[in-house]
Design a protein around this motif. Structure first.
Motif, PDB file in Angstrom:
ATOM      1  N   GLU A   1       1.017   7.477  10.663  1.00 16.92           N
ATOM      2  CA  GLU A   1      -0.255   7.874  10.043  1.00 16.92           C
ATOM      3  C   GLU A   1      -1.054   8.778  10.980  1.00 16.92           C
ATOM      4  O   GLU A   1      -1.696   9.736  10.537  1.00 16.92           O
ATOM      5  N   SER A   2      -0.969   8.482  12.276  1.00 21.73           N
ATOM      6  CA  SER A   2      -1.658   9.329  13.257  1.00 21.73           C
ATOM      7  C   SER A   2      -1.043  10.729  13.284  1.00 21.73           C
ATOM      8  O   SER A   2      -1.755  11.738  13.363  1.00 21.73           O
ATOM      9  N   SER A   3       0.291  10.796  13.189  1.00 19.07           N
ATOM     10  CA  SER A   3       0.969  12.091  13.186  1.00 19.07           C
ATOM     11  C   SER A   3       0.664  12.888  11.925  1.00 19.07           C
ATOM     12  O   SER A   3       0.494  14.106  11.969  1.00 19.07           O
ATOM     13  N   CYS A   4       0.607  12.178  10.786  1.00 19.89           N
ATOM     14  CA  CYS A   4       0.355  12.855   9.513  1.00 19.89           C
ATOM     15  C   CYS A   4      -1.104  13.232   9.332  1.00 19.89           C
ATOM     16  O   CYS A   4      -1.434  14.228   8.673  1.00 19.89           O
ATOM     17  N   GLY A   5      -1.986  12.411   9.885  1.00 19.85           N
ATOM     18  CA  GLY A   5      -3.412  12.682   9.742  1.00 19.85           C
ATOM     19  C   GLY A   5      -4.038  12.043   8.516  1.00 19.85           C
ATOM     20  O   GLY A   5      -5.188  12.334   8.180  1.00 19.85           O
ATOM     21  N   PHE A   6      -3.275  11.173   7.837  1.00 23.47           N
ATOM     22  CA  PHE A   6      -3.825  10.482   6.662  1.00 23.47           C
ATOM     23  C   PHE A   6      -3.076   9.157   6.468  1.00 23.47           C
ATOM     24  O   PHE A   6      -1.954   8.986   6.964  1.00 23.47           O
ATOM     25  N   PRO A   7      -3.689   8.206   5.761  1.00 20.18           N
ATOM     26  CA  PRO A   7      -3.044   6.902   5.546  1.00 20.18           C
ATOM     27  C   PRO A   7      -1.774   7.032   4.722  1.00 20.18           C
ATOM     28  O   PRO A   7      -1.666   7.876   3.843  1.00 20.18           O
ATOM     29  N   LEU A   8      -0.808   6.179   5.033  1.00 21.39           N
ATOM     30  CA  LEU A   8       0.461   6.174   4.300  1.00 21.39           C
ATOM     31  C   LEU A   8       0.604   4.956   3.400  1.00 21.39           C
ATOM     32  O   LEU A   8       1.339   4.999   2.411  1.00 21.39           O
ATOM     33  N   LEU A   9      -0.078   3.876   3.757  1.00 23.65           N
ATOM     34  CA  LEU A   9       0.024   2.641   2.986  1.00 23.65           C
ATOM     35  C   LEU A   9      -1.351   2.096   2.640  1.00 23.65           C
ATOM     36  O   LEU A   9      -2.307   2.255   3.401  1.00 23.65           O
ATOM     37  N   VAL A  10      -1.426   1.487   1.493  1.00 23.13           N
ATOM     38  CA  VAL A  10      -2.631   0.767   1.076  1.00 23.13           C
ATOM     39  C   VAL A  10      -2.333  -0.718   1.211  1.00 23.13           C
ATOM     40  O   VAL A  10      -1.390  -1.226   0.591  1.00 23.13           O
ATOM     41  N   ARG A  11      -3.102  -1.411   2.051  1.00 24.25           N
ATOM     42  CA  ARG A  11      -2.879  -2.839   2.242  1.00 24.25           C
ATOM     43  C   ARG A  11      -3.580  -3.617   1.128  1.00 24.25           C
ATOM     44  O   ARG A  11      -4.761  -3.417   0.879  1.00 24.25           O
ATOM     45  N   LYS A  12      -2.809  -4.492   0.483  1.00 27.31           N
ATOM     46  CA  LYS A  12      -3.359  -5.353  -0.554  1.00 27.31           C
ATOM     47  C   LYS A  12      -3.021  -6.801  -0.227  1.00 27.31           C
ATOM     48  O   LYS A  12      -2.173  -7.083   0.621  1.00 27.31           O
ATOM     49  N   HIS A  13      -3.675  -7.711  -0.935  1.00 23.18           N
ATOM     50  CA  HIS A  13      -3.468  -9.130  -0.652  1.00 23.18           C
ATOM     51  C   HIS A  13      -2.004  -9.528  -0.833  1.00 23.18           C
ATOM     52  O   HIS A  13      -1.451 -10.302  -0.052  1.00 23.18           O
ATOM     53  N   GLU A  14      -1.357  -8.955  -1.876  1.00 22.31           N
ATOM     54  CA  GLU A  14       0.022  -9.331  -2.184  1.00 22.31           C
ATOM     55  C   GLU A  14       1.058  -8.472  -1.473  1.00 22.31           C
ATOM     56  O   GLU A  14       2.261  -8.679  -1.622  1.00 22.31           O
ATOM     57  N   GLY A  15       0.625  -7.470  -0.718  1.00 17.39           N
ATOM     58  CA  GLY A  15       1.569  -6.615  -0.015  1.00 17.39           C
ATOM     59  C   GLY A  15       0.993  -5.236   0.254  1.00 17.39           C
ATOM     60  O   GLY A  15      -0.205  -5.098   0.514  1.00 17.39           O
ATOM     61  N   VAL A  16       1.842  -4.210   0.200  1.00 15.36           N
ATOM     62  CA  VAL A  16       1.397  -2.843   0.470  1.00 15.36           C
ATOM     63  C   VAL A  16       1.957  -1.908  -0.592  1.00 15.36           C
ATOM     64  O   VAL A  16       2.975  -2.198  -1.224  1.00 15.36           O
ATOM     65  N   GLU A  17       1.300  -0.781  -0.769  1.00 14.28           N
ATOM     66  CA  GLU A  17       1.761   0.274  -1.669  1.00 14.28           C
ATOM     67  C   GLU A  17       1.591   1.615  -0.974  1.00 14.28           C
ATOM     68  O   GLU A  17       0.682   1.787  -0.155  1.00 14.28           O
ATOM     69  N   PRO A  18       2.459   2.589  -1.273  1.00 13.15           N
ATOM     70  CA  PRO A  18       2.299   3.916  -0.668  1.00 13.15           C
ATOM     71  C   PRO A  18       1.062   4.619  -1.231  1.00 13.15           C
ATOM     72  O   PRO A  18       0.738   4.469  -2.410  1.00 13.15           O
ATOM     73  N   THR A  19       0.380   5.347  -0.384  1.00 11.72           N
ATOM     74  CA  THR A  19      -0.741   6.154  -0.849  1.00 11.72           C
ATOM     75  C   THR A  19      -0.196   7.360  -1.613  1.00 11.72           C
ATOM     76  O   THR A  19       1.011   7.635  -1.602  1.00 11.72           O
ATOM     77  N   GLU A  20      -1.078   8.094  -2.265  1.00 11.14           N
ATOM     78  CA  GLU A  20      -0.647   9.279  -2.989  1.00 11.14           C
ATOM     79  C   GLU A  20      -0.034  10.289  -2.023  1.00 11.14           C
ATOM     80  O   GLU A  20       0.967  10.947  -2.341  1.00 11.14           O
ATOM     81  N   GLY A  21      -0.633  10.415  -0.836  1.00 12.07           N
ATOM     82  CA  GLY A  21      -0.076  11.322   0.167  1.00 12.07           C
ATOM     83  C   GLY A  21       1.319  10.905   0.590  1.00 12.07           C
ATOM     84  O   GLY A  21       2.213  11.737   0.759  1.00 12.07           O
ATOM     85  N   CYS A  22       1.515   9.596   0.759  1.00 12.65           N
ATOM     86  CA  CYS A  22       2.832   9.081   1.142  1.00 12.65           C
ATOM     87  C   CYS A  22       3.853   9.362   0.052  1.00 12.65           C
ATOM     88  O   CYS A  22       4.994   9.759   0.338  1.00 12.65           O
TER      89      CYS A  22
END
Length: 289
Positions: A40-61
């Protein structure tokens, strides 16, 4: 970017859970979290959205996933080609099949192939033809045994599978030698896999037929049980007619409608995948001969 981090990101996206991804890798959940943070630091934007039940890729990801798979594919291709130059047979071959009846033959071929090429790993998955071809396009599969779909892959035809009707044995339709598809405009129809691109839907659409859908089934087994109970008529191709009952008559449809079954082959196959495809064709030729 570190390809190992990219590979781990794909695993997390597939599992939708960092802990489950850690269980299938050599890393701890905290180690994976640090790898994702580095990406995420290399890309400059978040890659995952953390949720209670797990994670999902962001639109950028999601937009990066095709390129990530392309990078990992070419890394594997480079490694396998180098091994080939050294006289080594290494790599992984990913195969998808939309037909359960092919698994016994596929297992026999895989076992024989592994004896010849112990350094090559074979992975097998199942799914619907359209979905498997999508995975082929994304380089998540090397080969897919499916009903014919158009796309940027090589098509190797194997056989034709006629479409059949599952008709309640106590209905008037059971006396027919063939079931006219046109009757489905009024007869109670059991739709299998509603909302999914199936050959049943394609054949009905090609004939300009809007079926009288009275029931929906989540799989072929449920559809057969519904027909057995007299709830309606279902369609399925002959290769999927693995159930038998004296309460259901299985008859061909008219006009004759066939599904072409074959192997969809991804472009630019890796050496390992080329070796397996050649071996598979060799084995099929031996059986057919």
């Amino acid at each position: 970017m570190d390809t190992e981090k990219l590979r781990t990101l794909l695993l997390v996206v597939e599992k939708k859970n960092i802990t489950e991804a850690a269980e299938e890798s050599a890393y701890t959940p905290s180690g994976i979290s640090r790898m994702i943070a580095s990406l995420e630091s290399s890309c400059g934007f978040p890659l995952l959205v953390r949720k209670h039940e797990g994670v999902e890729p962001t639109e950028g990801c999601r937009k990066l996933l095709p390129q990530i798979r392309e990078i990992l594919y070419h890394e594997s291709l480079l490694s396998q080609t180098a091994g080939e130059i050294l006289g080594l047979s290494v790599g992984t071959v990913s195969i998808g099949s939309a037909y359960s009846d092919i698994f016994p033959e596929l297992k026999r071929c895989i076992d024989a192939f592994r004896e010849r090429y112990p350094g090559i790993t074979i992975k097998v998955t199942s799914g619907f033809s359209t979905d498997l071809c999508g995975e082929l396009s994304e380089r998540r599969l090397d080969l897919a045994i499916v009903s014919r779909r158009e796309g940027k892959w090589t098509w190797i035809p194997l056989e034709k599978s006629p479409m059949m009707a599952w008709v309640p044995a106590d209905s008037d339709y059971a006396s027919l030698d063939s079931f006219p598809l046109k009757l489905l405009e009024t007869a109670p129809y059991i739709e299998i896999y509603s909302g999914i691109d199936t050959d049943n839907k394609r054949i009905l659409a090609k004939g300009g037929i809007t079926p009288n859908i009275q029931m929906e089934a989540k799989d072929s087994y449920t559809a057969f049980a519904m027909a057995e109970a007299g709830l309606g008529i279902a369609l399925n191709e002959e290769k999927n007619c693995v159930f038998q009952s004296d309460k259901v008559k299985i008859i061909p449809v008219s006009p004759l409608s066939e599904v072409e079954v074959g192997i969809a082959v991804a472009p630019d196959l890796s050496p390992a995948a080329r070796s397996f495809l050649s071996f598979l064709q060799e084995e099929r030729g031996r059986v057919d001969g």
